[in-house]
Design a protein around this motif. Structure first.
Motif, PDB file in Angstrom:
ATOM      1  N   LEU A   1      59.253   3.712   1.347  1.00  0.00           N
ATOM      2  CA  LEU A   1      59.879   3.765   2.836  1.00  0.00           C
ATOM      3  C   LEU A   1      60.105   2.573   3.465  1.00  0.00           C
ATOM      4  O   LEU A   1      61.263   2.332   3.993  1.00  0.00           O
ATOM      5  CB  LEU A   1      58.915   4.846   3.403  1.00  0.00           C
ATOM      6  N   MET A   2      59.021   1.649   3.511  1.00  0.00           N
ATOM      7  CA  MET A   2      59.027   0.625   4.394  1.00  0.00           C
ATOM      8  C   MET A   2      60.239  -0.432   4.113  1.00  0.00           C
ATOM      9  O   MET A   2      61.025  -0.800   4.754  1.00  0.00           O
ATOM     10  CB  MET A   2      57.677   0.020   4.294  1.00  0.00           C
ATOM     11  N   ARG A   3      60.472  -0.794   2.724  1.00  0.00           N
ATOM     12  CA  ARG A   3      61.125  -1.786   2.235  1.00  0.00           C
ATOM     13  C   ARG A   3      62.785  -1.171   2.562  1.00  0.00           C
ATOM     14  O   ARG A   3      63.526  -2.077   2.954  1.00  0.00           O
ATOM     15  CB  ARG A   3      61.140  -2.000   0.798  1.00  0.00           C
ATOM     16  N   ASN A   4      63.001   0.078   2.430  1.00  0.00           N
ATOM     17  CA  ASN A   4      64.528   0.260   2.904  1.00  0.00           C
ATOM     18  C   ASN A   4      64.812   0.634   4.276  1.00  0.00           C
ATOM     19  O   ASN A   4      65.750   0.166   4.977  1.00  0.00           O
ATOM     20  CB  ASN A   4      64.639   1.802   2.214  1.00  0.00           C
ATOM     21  N   SER A   5      63.563   0.692   4.869  1.00  0.00           N
ATOM     22  CA  SER A   5      63.763   1.145   6.390  1.00  0.00           C
ATOM     23  C   SER A   5      63.791  -0.133   7.206  1.00  0.00           C
ATOM     24  O   SER A   5      64.394  -0.196   8.431  1.00  0.00           O
ATOM     25  CB  SER A   5      62.734   2.035   7.070  1.00  0.00           C
ATOM     26  N   LEU A   6      63.320  -1.212   6.806  1.00  0.00           N
ATOM     27  CA  LEU A   6      63.123  -2.530   7.676  1.00  0.00           C
ATOM     28  C   LEU A   6      64.513  -3.383   7.416  1.00  0.00           C
ATOM     29  O   LEU A   6      64.785  -4.167   8.242  1.00  0.00           O
ATOM     30  CB  LEU A   6      62.145  -3.327   6.882  1.00  0.00           C
ATOM     31  N   ILE A   7      65.392  -2.840   6.764  1.00  0.00           N
ATOM     32  CA  ILE A   7      66.804  -3.649   6.516  1.00  0.00           C
ATOM     33  C   ILE A   7      67.329  -3.793   7.826  1.00  0.00           C
ATOM     34  O   ILE A   7      67.824  -4.752   8.283  1.00  0.00           O
ATOM     35  CB  ILE A   7      67.642  -3.165   5.772  1.00  0.00           C
ATOM     36  N   PRO A   8      67.833  -2.607   8.601  1.00  0.00           N
ATOM     37  CA  PRO A   8      68.299  -2.977   9.927  1.00  0.00           C
ATOM     38  C   PRO A   8      67.205  -3.610  11.049  1.00  0.00           C
ATOM     39  O   PRO A   8      67.866  -4.161  11.793  1.00  0.00           O
ATOM     40  CB  PRO A   8      68.702  -1.367  10.369  1.00  0.00           C
ATOM     41  N   VAL A   9      66.006  -3.267  10.896  1.00  0.00           N
ATOM     42  CA  VAL A   9      65.058  -4.138  11.796  1.00  0.00           C
ATOM     43  C   VAL A   9      65.448  -5.566  11.507  1.00  0.00           C
ATOM     44  O   VAL A   9      65.440  -6.400  12.512  1.00  0.00           O
ATOM     45  CB  VAL A   9      63.739  -3.484  11.557  1.00  0.00           C
ATOM     46  N   VAL A  10      65.464  -5.817  10.167  1.00  0.00           N
ATOM     47  CA  VAL A  10      65.382  -7.344   9.925  1.00  0.00           C
ATOM     48  C   VAL A  10      66.623  -8.112  10.553  1.00  0.00           C
ATOM     49  O   VAL A  10      66.747  -9.115  11.047  1.00  0.00           O
ATOM     50  CB  VAL A  10      65.337  -7.541   8.482  1.00  0.00           C
ATOM     51  N   THR A  11      67.873  -7.197  10.353  1.00  0.00           N
ATOM     52  CA  THR A  11      69.118  -7.878  10.940  1.00  0.00           C
ATOM     53  C   THR A  11      68.821  -8.137  12.501  1.00  0.00           C
ATOM     54  O   THR A  11      69.276  -9.063  12.731  1.00  0.00           O
ATOM     55  CB  THR A  11      70.071  -6.569  10.832  1.00  0.00           C
TER      56      THR A  11
END
Length: 310
Positions: free
Chosen positions: A227-237
């Protein structure tokens, strides 16, 4: 990966020159003459003003000034000289950037740790009381102006409780930087919380999460890995963009807490029409933005194994 990084670095070259040219043109389009500003209310003689303008190259066409400036910066790391003080701009950069870097790093750490943690808690409990409370708090952080939040924190934690110093006297002391870092990180923390919450809530309903749960994987592994690895993509952007914003957007915060960093230096330089100083500081910020953007793109492949760069 190596070819992709090399291609991105090459793409940064025209972006860097185009951005610095726009900044240079905008700064030198400001009304007023920095040389005349040296004399204040007393009008200097035309001969002295002409000599100073020639010394600093201000009598040249704007594109010639830009070419000379970039040549000195790229070949000799020479960012020019402050007209008012006569100090090399590199010395000004050396004084201001470490201060703001420490402040921005502390604010960024607060933003990442608290923002993602609150976002995960809210996303895992979407629609419940905890989620609503966190969203209301995030909305308050976004809505309250920086100077209002800073004043409130100073009154409560410095003057009433005495837990933290009201101003920064030693920029090496992270205890003094803590309150301005919280003020600087507040709005960004709220955005990170909302982004993380939305992404977590959406991905919880995804097929791969249901499959992982159906396979009997432990909840910690489902949340922490899938869950975390996919969910963090927009956050990292967002975080990548916000690095530069934290470095350059601290004008109000630095003024409120008496911090002699990049924000305050840029403001003072604009007031004094010190175009060379402004361009030098903003040029470094442009490099920070470009490198942060490259780092974010590379982190995508780490977070999502399906992303590959040729």
């Amino acid at each position: 990966m190596g070819r992709y990084v090399a291609r991105r670095l090459l793409q940064m070259i025209p972006v860097f020159f185009g951005t610095t040219l726009l900044i240079f043109l905008m700064v030198y389009a400001l009304p007023g003459d920095p040389v005349r500003g040296l004399f204040g209310d007393k009008a200097g003689s035309p001969q002295v003003i002409a000599a100073l303008r020639h010394e600093y190259g201000l009598d040249q066409p704007i594109l010639v000034q830009y070419f000379d400036y970039m040549k000195g910066m790229l070949l000799h790391a020479d960012f020019g000289t402050q007209i008012a003080s006569g100090r090399p701009v590199t010395d000004v950069l050396g004084d201001a950037f470490p201060v703001t870097l420490r402040l921005a790093s502390l604010a960024f750490a607060i933003e990442v740790v608290l923002g993602i943690a609150l976002g995960v808690v809210a996303g895992m409990r979407a629609g419940r009381l905890t989620d609503n409370v966190i969203l209301v708090v995030a909305l308050l952080f976004i809505s309250v102006p920086v100077f209002v939040l800073g004043y409130i924190l100073k009154v409560v934690f410095a003057f009433e409780l005495g837990w933290l110093p009201p101003n920064v006297n030693d920029s090496m002391n992270y205890n003094e930087l803590l309150m301005p870092a919280i003020v600087l990180a507040a709005a960004s923390l709220a955005y990170v919380t909302r982004l993380t919450r939305t992404s977590i809530a959406e991905n919880l309903r995804a097929d791969y999460i249901r499959t992982a749960i159906a396979k009997g994987l432990p909840k910690r592994r489902v949340v922490g890995v899938h869950l975390m690895r996919n969910s963090l993509i927009p956050v990292v952007t967002y975080l990548g963009i916000d690095i530069g914003a934290l470095m350059g957007g601290a004008v109000v915060t630095e003024g409120l807490f008496n911090i002699q960093g990049v924000g305050g230096t840029i403001y003072e330089s604009i007031v004094r029409r010190e175009g060379t100083t402004v361009v030098g500081l903003v040029t470094i910020l442009v490099l920070v933005y470009l490198l942060a953007s490259l780092l974010v793109d590379l982190l995508y492949a780490v977070l999502d194994p399906r992303i590959r760069y040729a």
